[in-house]
Design an enzyme around this catalytic site. Sequence first.
Site, PDB file in Angstrom:
ATOM      1  N   HIS A   1       4.802   1.377   1.348  1.00  0.00           N
ATOM      2  CA  HIS A   1       4.612   0.034   0.809  1.00  0.00           C
ATOM      3  C   HIS A   1       5.090  -0.009  -0.646  1.00  0.00           C
ATOM      4  CE1 HIS A   1       1.098  -0.935   3.793  1.00  0.00           C
ATOM      5  NE2 HIS A   1       2.120  -0.327   4.365  1.00  0.00           N
TER       6      HIS A   1
ATOM      7  N   GLU B   1       5.611  -7.971  -1.299  1.00  0.00           N
ATOM      8  CA  GLU B   1       5.273  -6.659  -0.747  1.00  0.00           C
ATOM      9  C   GLU B   1       6.280  -6.315   0.349  1.00  0.00           C
ATOM     10  OE1 GLU B   1       1.252  -4.539   0.685  1.00  0.00           O
ATOM     11  OE2 GLU B   1       2.037  -5.971   2.134  1.00  0.00           O
TER      12      GLU B   1
ATOM     13  N   ARG C   1      22.661  -3.542   4.316  1.00  0.00           N
ATOM     14  CA  ARG C   1      22.886  -3.276   5.737  1.00  0.00           C
ATOM     15  C   ARG C   1      24.348  -3.495   6.119  1.00  0.00           C
ATOM     16  NH1 ARG C   1      19.016  -6.002  10.146  1.00  0.00           N
ATOM     17  NH2 ARG C   1      19.595  -7.905   9.019  1.00  0.00           N
TER      18      ARG C   1
ATOM     19  N   HIS D   1      -2.725  -2.574  15.763  1.00  0.00           N
ATOM     20  CA  HIS D   1      -3.149  -3.928  15.388  1.00  0.00           C
ATOM     21  C   HIS D   1      -3.674  -4.682  16.613  1.00  0.00           C
ATOM     22  CE1 HIS D   1      -3.162  -7.809  13.336  1.00  0.00           C
ATOM     23  NE2 HIS D   1      -2.523  -8.307  14.385  1.00  0.00           N
TER      24      HIS D   1
END
Length: 231
Positions: free
Chosen positions: A145, A164, A50, A180
């Site tokens: 993922h 992960e 970044r 969610h």
Amino acid sequence: MLSPRTLELFAQADSGTLSDLTALRDEISRFLMRYRFGVAEVETKLDILREEFSLVDGYNPIERISCRVKSIESVLEKADRKGIDLDLDAIREGLSDIAGVRVVCSFVSDVYRIVQLLTSQDDITVLQVKDYIAQPKPNGYRSLHVILEVPVFLSGGAEPVRVEVQFRTIAMDFWASLEHKTYYKYETQVPQHLIDGLTDAAETAAHLDATMEQLHLKVRSYRPPAPTIAI
């Protein structure tokens, strides 16, 4: 590996002695410590990318990074749900999401660019890739993922740790957060009309991603006209 005595303490913690409970606590702490260090390793690599993009390219493709390590309660609950023995070695092999990192990028192309740069590093091993951007889930969920194995250097030497990493755009992350909260509110028994609405919203978010990326490319390619010099 957890000893038989340690397993007994899980079931009958109240009858354990103070020294036994301290040993149990230390064993769990050492187990989770490796995952915290694994998360830190991945986060550092992403922070370097970044900062390099910001300095060299004048553009930062990573909007934000968030990290978490599951609590031991969550680890044991998921291990039990998946039929994994309550044994630290078995849990280490059977669960790949104890340590998690979420990377939110500006655009879809940024997701693939950062994934390629991260996974091509020599000390990272890619164990699994699930591309739900190219192939969204039936409910509209989109994300990429990647399960990585990264070395953590401890006093006894290097140990591989699974992490992960989820990569999303801003729009995908907003949708996933709403989904969610909806499922949590309804305790997974979500009315069909809300499920349909979420699926439609996922398509809208994907269209927004595509539109915003096209606008971004036009802005990036724009060159102001050369000034006119009067003679």
